[in-house]
Design an enzyme around this catalytic site. Structure first.
Site, PDB file in Angstrom:
ATOM      1  N   ARG A   1       0.793  -1.223   0.000  1.00 25.40           N
ATOM      2  CA  ARG A   1       0.000   0.000   0.000  1.00 25.40           C
ATOM      3  C   ARG A   1       0.828   1.277   0.000  1.00 25.40           C
ATOM      4  NH1 ARG A   1      -4.534  -0.628   4.585  1.00 25.40           N
ATOM      5  NH2 ARG A   1      -5.100   1.419   3.763  1.00 25.40           N
TER       6      ARG A   1
ATOM      7  N   TYR B   1     -18.751  12.104 -11.771  1.00 24.84           N
ATOM      8  CA  TYR B   1     -18.823  13.387 -12.475  1.00 24.84           C
ATOM      9  C   TYR B   1     -17.561  13.692 -13.286  1.00 24.84           C
ATOM     10  CZ  TYR B   1     -22.723  14.207  -9.297  1.00 24.84           C
ATOM     11  OH  TYR B   1     -23.898  14.101  -8.606  1.00 24.84           O
TER      12      TYR B   1
ATOM     13  N   HIS C   1      -7.558  -4.753  -7.348  1.00 20.67           N
ATOM     14  CA  HIS C   1      -7.267  -4.093  -6.065  1.00 20.67           C
ATOM     15  C   HIS C   1      -8.252  -4.565  -4.997  1.00 20.67           C
ATOM     16  CE1 HIS C   1      -4.947  -1.130  -3.925  1.00 20.67           C
ATOM     17  NE2 HIS C   1      -6.020  -0.519  -3.478  1.00 20.67           N
TER      18      HIS C   1
END
Length: 831
Positions: free
Chosen positions: A42, A131, A88
């Site tokens: 990570r 968006y 993932h």
């Protein structure tokens, strides 16, 4: 009715077993597993491609979707879903946050994602993934290039249903170019971005000179190159970081000082330190100003836009030194920040802290292995293709027999066996011939196959030579890096500044406020105000340019005050701090860099400025003269208000002149519109208070008015300048006749008398359009401020003038040491 449920009893043979464990050991094992996961999966980037696992999976997922730069943008949510579903094991928000960071040009020096929509700013977060749209940036193609040529190893995904690359091929040193930041368990990384061209230059130098020193590499990479530009102050910490992997440097905003208005200066900030947003600076400045820890700031505006980029305008109060305020901003606000370098990355699965040379060595070794594996893959593919082409050529030569063998065979297996026996082919070649289309069996195909065979043999020879010679392999790596730098390199944005290591703001000795040094305040004939940088005597000769005529000069201090006298008999208080400072000059001062009087005073219609005069406790006595012939000497008292009256005027009267009259042996001089001049001693007019209306100064003829009033020193050489014209002509439309006479030619008379003639009118002339009497030398100017040469002095006090070469609008004494100038106006100025 609700049914009551009960837990069923355990089976009869059920035996409860409780296993005892060591809680401390269990927590240690769980924490170690968690730490391992955070470090390796990570938080820390791989030193080879400079990517964290989530970033690598985003690029690989976008590449698998075909979202290359020539492809249209797709919803960011689609990329996030692809990565989360296949590669993932964490949530969508973590993936989207990483994708956003890869698209922000103020975060990465070379963005990897081309974002479309609101991807956030330094102060605000991005819009939701539904968006925004995204696709791979051109730099991302360099990261995934040749991924299908066995250049890197693939590993299973989290559920063993997909394959994903362990590392990306990375055609450039991404870790150094884009930097990295992450916090793991017990360790962290914080790497600064660098310039692509500089990093590749250092990598190529390391390839050519494996034993080179750090100093050699720093000739190519002198320091970080931050995406937002700015300045790096102090290079000592950078060298430490390049040597040991740990160090620090200070990033400073790029700012300049500009004149915002004629009265105010400001600091314009165009670049901020790395990852510092304007809102953060604005909030900090507001807090400091409110707590009175930061002084001298009048206003702060954010005028940033997409067209011009960042632009913070910090307005400085009058009386404060902008350079000193800027140093305080560097010291107290995020306009100067410290960046700590901690070069921690994974090398062969282990976290390591590395300097510049180690980082470049890891990348060069990795890229060399990538090119070697790619070359071996291409060699293998070309050898396989050559094997097929050779078999195809055999078949085409004896194509009739090949067809006969196939037609006479009962099935494909028998045909394959017979082809292998008859034409000495192997199974792979025989299968390829069986699958061959008939359209390939032409003469033209034979030529194509022979050409292809020659090209394959040449390529195989080159690839074998490349794999056999390590120098050729390294040269290819270096050449490919040079091509990347040429195609994607950009100029350096961050300026590197040497420093002793201490903050410039901390060692600054500049005073925050403007020191109260002596100076002169000057008023030009065109109404421009300015102050000089010192109290040195003002030269009377020298440059003759625009605004060469100074109609008012007051000796004061930089933080002092002065007054503006007007035709309405008012005195208006002004501050010298508000005025621009004139640069030093060897000749007579020019006020072309001054500020217009209208920027400081808004006079009502019909009221005109006369001159500037000293005010304050030590101010001298002033003298005033009105159009109706009234004279007054005013005591120097000044109230605390911004304006006050100097004289009580009768209706229709106005002041035509004001000047300093601090000695009784000075002369007060009137010149009337019908060319009468009266000079009398100042002692004959006793000083009065501000509310007094004055006393009779000159006896006027019917219809005449006082055109000029001033003060002259009879002990000094003086002149009288008069210009005649017609009262019917428009002001400024005719030059008239001009005459200059020595002041001594006019005898003194008693106050309230008619005086003597000073100018004889010619035919068509009936009034004076301009008059002046005062100390020499006198200078004249046109209405636009251009200096005009006066004629030589004429000894006839009542003679007529000579034709004027230009229309004169202003005449005044040149300022000199030891006395302030007397104001002088013409009748046209007050009409």
């Amino acid at each position: 009715m609700a049914r009551r449920t009960t837990t069923p009893p355990p089976p009869e043979d059920f035996e409860e077993k409780i296993v005892g464990i060591d809680v401390e050991e269990e927590m240690q094992n769980a924490f170690l597993e968690y730490s391992y996961s955070v470090i390796y999966s990570r938080a820390l980037p791989d030193a080879r491609d400079g990517l964290k696992p989530v970033q690598r999976r985003i690029l690989y997922g976008a590449n698998e979707l075909g979202l290359r730069p020539d492809h249209g943008h797709v919803k960011s949510q689609r990329i996030v879903g692809e990565v989360m579903g296949k590669y993932h094991p964490h949530g969508d928000q973590a993936i989207y946050d990483a994708l956003v960071r890869m698209a922000q040009p103020f975060t990465l020096r070379l963005p990897l994602i081309d974002g479309h929509g609101n991807f956030g700013s330094l102060d605000d977060g991005p819009a939701a993934a539904r968006y925004t749209e995204a696709r791979m940036a051109p730099a991302a193609l360099l990261m995934v290039g040749s991924l299908d040529e066995d250049t890197v190893d693939f590993v299973p995904n989290y559920d063993d249903t997909q394959w994903q690359p362990e590392v990306l091929p990375a055609a450039y040193p991404n870790l150094l170019v884009n930097g990295a930041a992450g916090i793991a368990v017990g360790m962290a990384t914080n790497m600064a971005p660098h310039n692509l061209v500089e990093v590749i230059g250092a990598a190529r130098h390391l390839i050519a000179h494996p034993t080179c020193s750090l100093e050699d590499l720093m000739k190519f990479v002198p320091g970080p190159d931050l995406p937002c530009g700015g300045k790096i102050v102090g290079l000592e910490g950078i060298r430490d970081a390049y040597l040991t992997g740990r160090g620090s440097f200070r990033t400073r905003a790029t700012a300049r000082i500009e004149a915002l208005t004629p009265r105010r200066k400001g600091i314009i900030v165009t670049e901020l330190p790395y990852l510092v947003g304007p809102e953060k600076v604005i909030d900090k400045v507001k807090d400091l100003v409110q707590s009175k820890r930061l002084q001298g700031i009048a206003d702060l505006k954010d005028l940033s836009d997409r067209q011009h980029g960042l632009r913070l305008v910090i307005e400085i109060k009058n009386g404060f030194v902008p350079e000193a305020v800027l140093e305080q901003l560097y010291k107290l606000t995020p306009m100067e920040e410290n960046f700590g370098i901690n070069n921690v990355a994974l090398v062969e699965g282990q976290p390591r802290t590395m300097g510049l040379k180690d980082l470049l060595r890891v990348y060069v070794d990795f890229r060399t292995d990538v090119v070697r594996r790619r070359s071996a893959h291409r060699l293998r593919k070309r050898e396989e293709r050559l094997h097929l082409v050779e078999g195809l050529l055999i078949a085409i030569v004896d194509i009739d027999e090949v067809i006969q063998v196939i037609r006479t065979s009962d099935d494909a297996d028998i045909a394959r066996t017979r082809l292998m026996d008859v034409f000495d082919l192997d199974e792979i070649q025989a299968n390829y011939i069986l699958e061959l289309r008939l359209r390939r069996l032409t003469k033209f195909s034979l030529i194509e196959l022979e050409t292809e065979k020659a090209e394959l043999e040449r390529a195989i020879e080159e690839l074998r030579a490349l794999l056999a010679d390590e120098k050729l392999l390294l040269k290819l790596v270096s050449d490919e890096l040079a091509a990347v730098a040429k195609a994607h390199g950009t100029p350096r944005r961050t300026v590197l500044l040497e420093s002793s290591g201490q903050s410039a703001a901390a060692t600054a000795s500049s005073p925050l406020e403007v020191s109260d040094d002596p100076c002169w305040v000057l008023l030009s004939s065109t109404g421009l105000l300015a102050r000089t940088g010192s109290a040195e005597p003002i030269p009377t000769e020298g440059s003759r340019s625009k605004h060469d005529v100074i109609v008012g000069a007051v000796r004061t201090t930089a933080r002092g005050e002065f007054g503006l006298a007007t035709t309405a008999g008012r005195m208006i208080r002004l501050s010298a701090l508000d005025l621009p400072t004139l640069p030093p000059t060897n000749g007579a001062p020019s006020l072309s860099g001054g500020a217009p009087l209208a920027a400081y005073v808004d006079l009502p219609k019909g009221e005109e400025p006369l001159t500037i005069l000293p005010i304050g406790a030590e101010a001298p006595v002033l003298a005033l003269g009105t159009a109706s012939g009234v004279v007054k000497r005013v005591t120097p008292e000044a109230p605390k208000s911004d304006e006050w009256s100097l004289i009580s005027l009768k209706p229709g009267d106005r002041v035509v002149g004001a000047a300093v009259a601090d000695r009784d042996d000075l002369d007060l001089v009137f010149v009337t519109s019908d060319a009468q001049l009266l000079r009398f001693a100042a002692r004959s007019v006793r000083p009065q208070g501000r509310s007094a209306g004055g006393m009779a100064g000159i006896k006027l003829s019917p219809g005449a008015t006082a055109a000029f009033f001033g003060v002259a020193d009879p002990a000094r050489h003086g002149v009288v300048v008069t210009s005649s014209g017609s009262s019917d002509a428009l002001p400024g439309t005719q030059g008239g006749s001009l005459k200059v006479t020595p002041y001594a030619e006019y005898p003194p008379k008693g106050r309230a008398t008619g005086g003597v003639r000073c100018h004889r009118f010619l035919k068509g002339e009936d009034t004076l359009v301009l008059a002046f009497a005062g100390n020499a030398p006198a200078k004249a100017a046109a209405a636009n401020g251009v200096a005009i040469e006066l004629p030589a002095a004429d000894g006839r006090r009542d003679g007529s003038g000579v034709p004027a070469t230009a229309v004169i609008a202003h005449v005044a004494s040149a300022p000199s040491e030891g006395a302030d100038t007397n104001g002088a106006v013409s009748p046209g100025e007050s009409e």
